[in-house]
Design a protein around this motif. Structure first.
Motif, PDB file in Angstrom:
ATOM      1  N   ARG A   1     -10.166  -0.069  -2.705  1.00 24.33           N
ATOM      2  CA  ARG A   1     -10.489   0.601  -1.443  1.00 24.33           C
ATOM      3  C   ARG A   1     -11.856   1.268  -1.432  1.00 24.33           C
ATOM      4  NH1 ARG A   1      -8.254   6.527  -1.288  1.00 24.33           N
ATOM      5  NH2 ARG A   1      -8.202   6.157   0.954  1.00 24.33           N
TER       6      ARG A   1
ATOM      7  N   ASN B   1      -4.524  -2.880  -4.688  1.00 22.63           N
ATOM      8  CA  ASN B   1      -4.141  -1.491  -4.442  1.00 22.63           C
ATOM      9  C   ASN B   1      -3.560  -0.822  -5.679  1.00 22.63           C
ATOM     10  OD1 ASN B   1      -4.757  -1.397  -1.579  1.00 22.63           O
ATOM     11  ND2 ASN B   1      -3.020  -2.758  -1.295  1.00 22.63           N
TER      12      ASN B   1
ATOM     13  N   ALA C   1      -8.932   1.417   3.329  1.00 18.43           N
ATOM     14  CA  ALA C   1     -10.239   1.113   2.746  1.00 18.43           C
ATOM     15  C   ALA C   1     -11.253   2.183   3.133  1.00 18.43           C
ATOM     16  CB  ALA C   1     -10.714  -0.255   3.211  1.00 18.43           C
TER      17      ALA C   1
ATOM     18  N   ASN D   1       0.845  -1.192   0.000  1.00 14.32           N
ATOM     19  CA  ASN D   1       0.000   0.000   0.000  1.00 14.32           C
ATOM     20  C   ASN D   1       0.878   1.239   0.000  1.00 14.32           C
ATOM     21  OD1 ASN D   1      -2.590   0.995  -0.108  1.00 14.32           O
ATOM     22  ND2 ASN D   1      -2.873   1.049   2.098  1.00 14.32           N
TER      23      ASN D   1
END
Length: 813
Positions: A512, A393, A400, A187
């Motif tokens: 997300r 991602n 999220a 991420n």
């Protein structure tokens, strides 16, 4: 969020939200039209008009072919037993080519329980090999993975434990190096709207159009429309590059580290703070450790700093573009131009996939990549980022915005958690009876049972040839699957399982911004049973209480996910409940709970199958990775010993050393890959090519999600398994387009058709990963183009899988 299929029912049938559960990262919306209990056709997201701010979550070819898999002619209908199996194995050499005999479920479960008991009594629990599902279970909770196999591991844990395996597969060395140096694992970039602030986006080994389905390439396209220039560094001019690239820089697989060092050398050699500033010295000073001798951790040798290593101060070898060009294949001037452009562009995004780290000996690559971002300061500001952008991602990192609740299930720990074999030694351990348990520690092991569930471990790990040999050594192999995949083909007992279309439904995140609630689509196929039923029936036969396998009923698990679902507040701080749930809802779901108020009703989510957070330019959801750290590193330290980004990282060096195979420096020194470009030479100094002169690496392809869907004929026709080869390499071998070729490596032999193209650099060939092995019993040659027949299981560094470093020769058949 009104669905165009509101009400869901018509004279033509009922549209049901159907799971698209494979591990590609996309998690797109999939709908099945069901009439009279049969699936008539499929479609994807049409719940709202498509726009860049509120894009539809459209399925790819794989998702749209899901019906062909669930209803395929090769679905397993009933339990199967290998004809010549006997307790103790029978004729074990017939595994993979024996006939099958239909048996009843009672017979299958009695055989399974009997063999588990016999092997435990004879050899102990360590003789039972299955896979540790702790991380997979967590992933299934977060992303809606299949989840099968967790229950079986639970049964075996309750029965005394099992031997499992370890090692990074998809993540390469990012899994263990990324978090230790402070950059993270998955991420690590800014979100999709901030990408549109970037002026230059460098895609390093990334092809999201194939490997990260969903909306990733679409989001990158919006950044291009906003004015960003795209540079692709990759051996292959990919389909993503075809859409986005302004420039393609071909590079040899596994040599990314050398390129990054040469770019760092250029910055050091040409930087002048007043007339030609190329290096962000302020960022290096405040946010990093180990760049130069003045910024070393306590106790470290000041000479062992990155700057002096790159300049060759102590080893006499500057890591210059001239040094790197012989390794990576990029001209020195091009390396210099690339380094200058990245440094001189105010807002640059350095984006990598996990692929360059799937190389044997690539343990320091994440540090080298991160250091390039640190030197240029492209971290923690709008339009500026350095990190991983992949899987769910891809092109849209950040926490999220909407997520499911926890299902409430927990699993007992494996009592034999210490009995873990690295994936690169697994098949050798079965064959030789020992494995590396750590630095200087060799342990004995006697594996006599292999239990496959929820995966295709045999096909998807390096060293497939040894894997087949190992499967023919042990006394018992069992597989659970809905098709006869390679793991099942080499089993003694095969148990047919249901797909998620035949189960209760689940709630999962995709990217997300979305939450999807899938539903029951069709009744179980013939005699197929779900994994939980199998685990509970086995538990009974092992005198284990089935309630310990599934303490929470499936419908209650689903309700827990729904009632616990939450969505980020519009101010960007904290979460609120997503769903309003009434007593009538709980009664319909046959679950216990409390009524609650949320943003939408339960029925709204069920009708559409999806909740999606709308985005806008000025919303409060934008994510800038490491922004707070960059602004105030002392107040927002990272989870590293220094609290900073660690260019010098003793934790990485110690971790690698303790694994017991190879060692690395605390700084990212160049370490030639095992079976990389240098290994293709018989004599590197004289540049004399050896027996295997070409580099092979594996890629994700549109036909499959890993090995899933390889049995779907329509996908195989649309995207055939072909070796991609440059025209120059084909010409010297008298190979023409469409020819069938033999590919040989140190580890195995494979045949498949060839596709001649200028889109791959000379000296490099590639095969899509995931093709199901089809071994000719007479020649020992795989007929399917299964890439792991060619790739060896080589334990180095952290014990990650080296899918992208392999030497081969190719010849026309």
């Amino acid at each position: 969020m009104k669905s165009r299929d509101s009400g869901q029912r018509s004279s033509n049938g009922r549209w049901v939200t159907a799971a698209c559960w494979h591990n590609c990262g996309g998690r797109c919306l999939n709908k099945a039209l069901v009439k009279d209990g049969k699936v008539i056709r499929q479609k994807t997201d049409d719940t709202h008009a498509d726009s860049p701010m509120f894009p539809q979550q459209r399925g790819c070819a794989r998702g749209r072919a899901q019906r062909r898999q669930v209803l395929s002619e090769d679905r397993l209908k009933y339990p199967l037993l290998r004809k010549h199996w006997q307790p103790g194995g029978g004729d074990k050499e017939l595994r993979g080519r024996d006939e099958w005999v239909r048996i009843t479920w009672d017979e299958a479960l009695d055989i399974l329980a009997g063999e588990v008991k016999r092997i435990k009594a004879t050899y102990g629990n360590e003789a039972i090999l299955t896979w540790d599902y702790a991380s997979l279970y967590y992933a299934s909770k977060m992303t809606g993975g299949w989840g099968g196999g967790n229950e079986m591991a639970q049964v075996l844990s309750l029965f005394g434990g099992y031997t499992s395996s370890s090692g990074s597969t998809s993540w390469g060395t990012w899994r263990d190096t990324g978090p230790r140096i402070g950059l993270g694992l998955a991420n690590g970039t800014n979100d999709r709207l901030d990408l549109q602030n970037s002026q230059l986006i460098v895609m390093w080994g990334a092809n999201p159009a194939w490997s990260s389905p969903g909306s990733a390439t679409y989001h990158y396209l919006q950044a291009k429309k906003a004015g960003a220039k795209f540079i692709f560094i990759d051996p292959l001019y990919s389909d993503t590059a075809g859409v986005l690239a302004d420039e393609w820089i071909p590079i040899r697989p596994g040599t990314d580290h050398a390129l990054a060092l040469a770019m760092a050398h250029t910055l050091l050699a040409e930087d002048h703070p007043s007339r030609n500033p190329l290096i962000d010295w302020d960022f290096l000073e405040r946010c990093t450790i180990g760049f130069d001798s003045s910024h070393m951790p306590e106790g470290a040798d000041p000479k062992d700093n990155f700057r002096d290593y790159v300049l060759g101060t102590f080893d006499g070898q500057p890591k210059s573009p001239e040094w790197a060009t012989d390794i990576c294949g990029i001209a020195p001037e091009k390396i210099k131009v690339l380094a200058r452009e990245i440094a001189q562009t105010a807002k640059t995004a350095l984006i990598s996939s996990w692929a360059p780290a799937r190389v044997n000996n690539a343990d320091s690559w994440p540090q080298a990549f991160m250091t390039l971002g640190c030197m240029t300061g492209h971290i923690g500001q709008p339009g500026r980022m350095t990190g991983i952008s992949t899987h769910r991602n891809a092109a849209n990192s950040g926490p999220a915005l909407v997520m499911a609740g926890d299902d409430g299930m927990t699993f007992s720990p494996n009592p034999l958690a210490h009995s873990t074999i690295n994936q690169n030694e697994l098949w050798d351990a079965v064959l030789t009876g020992n494995y590396t348990a750590g630095k200087g520690e060799i342990k004995n092991i006697d594996i006599q049972m292999i239990y496959h569930s929820c995966h295709s471990y045999l096909n998807q790990k390096p060293g497939l040839m040894k894997g087949i040999e190992a499967h023919r050594r042990v006394e018992f192999v069992v597989a659970q699957n809905y098709v006869l995949n390679p793991s099942a083909q080499y089993a003694d007992l095969v148990l047919p399982v249901t797909t998620l279309w035949e189960r209760n439904g689940l709630v999962f995140n995709g990217n997300r911004e979305i939450l999807i609630w899938t539903d029951h689509v069709i009744e179980p196929y013939h005699e197929a049973k779900d994994d939980v039923w199998i685990a509970k029936e086995l538990a009974k036969r092992l005198d284990i209480d089935p309630k310990q396998v599934e303490p929470i009923p499936p419908k209650q698990q689903l309700f827990n996910q729904l009632s616990g679902a939450k969505v980020m507040k519009e101010d960007g701080f904290g979460y609120e409940r997503l769903l309003t749930i009434t007593p009538g809802d709980m009664e319909a779901l046959e679950a216990d709970g409390q009524p609650q108020q949320g943003r939408i009703t339960l029925q709204e989510l069920r009708d559409t199958g999806i909740y999606q957070v709308a985005r806008s330019v000025n919303d409060k959801y934008t994510y800038i990775h490491l922004q707070e750290f960059r602004e105030k590193p002392n107040l927002h330290p990272l989870n590293t010993p220094s609290g900073k980004l660690e260019i010098y990282c003793q934790a990485v060096a110690d971790f690698v050393k303790n694994c017991g195979w190879t060692e690395v420096s605390p700084i990212p020194r160049y370490n030639p890959p095992r079976e990389g470009y240098e290994a293709s030479f018989a004599n590197w100094d004289d540049k004399v090519k050896g027996e295997f002169p070409l580099q092979l690496y594996s890629i994700h392809v549109p036909a499959r999600a890993h090995s899933c869907l390889d049995n779907v004929a329509e996908l195989r026709r649309a995207f055939p398994q072909e070796l991609l080869m440059n025209a120059a390499d084909a010409e010297v071998r008298a190979i023409a387009a469409g020819d069938k070729v033999l590919i040989r490596s140190r580890h195995g032999l494979v045949t498949c058709p060839v596709r001649i193209t200028e889109r791959i650099m000379p000296g490099v060939v590639t095969l899509g990963q995931g093709a199901w092995v089809d071994m000719d019993p007479n020649s020992g040659i795989d007929q399917a183009g299964s890439v792991n027949v060619l790739i060896g299981a080589i334990p180095t560094g952290q014990g990650h899988a080296g899918f992208n470093s392999c030497n081969v020769q190719v010849s026309k058949i």
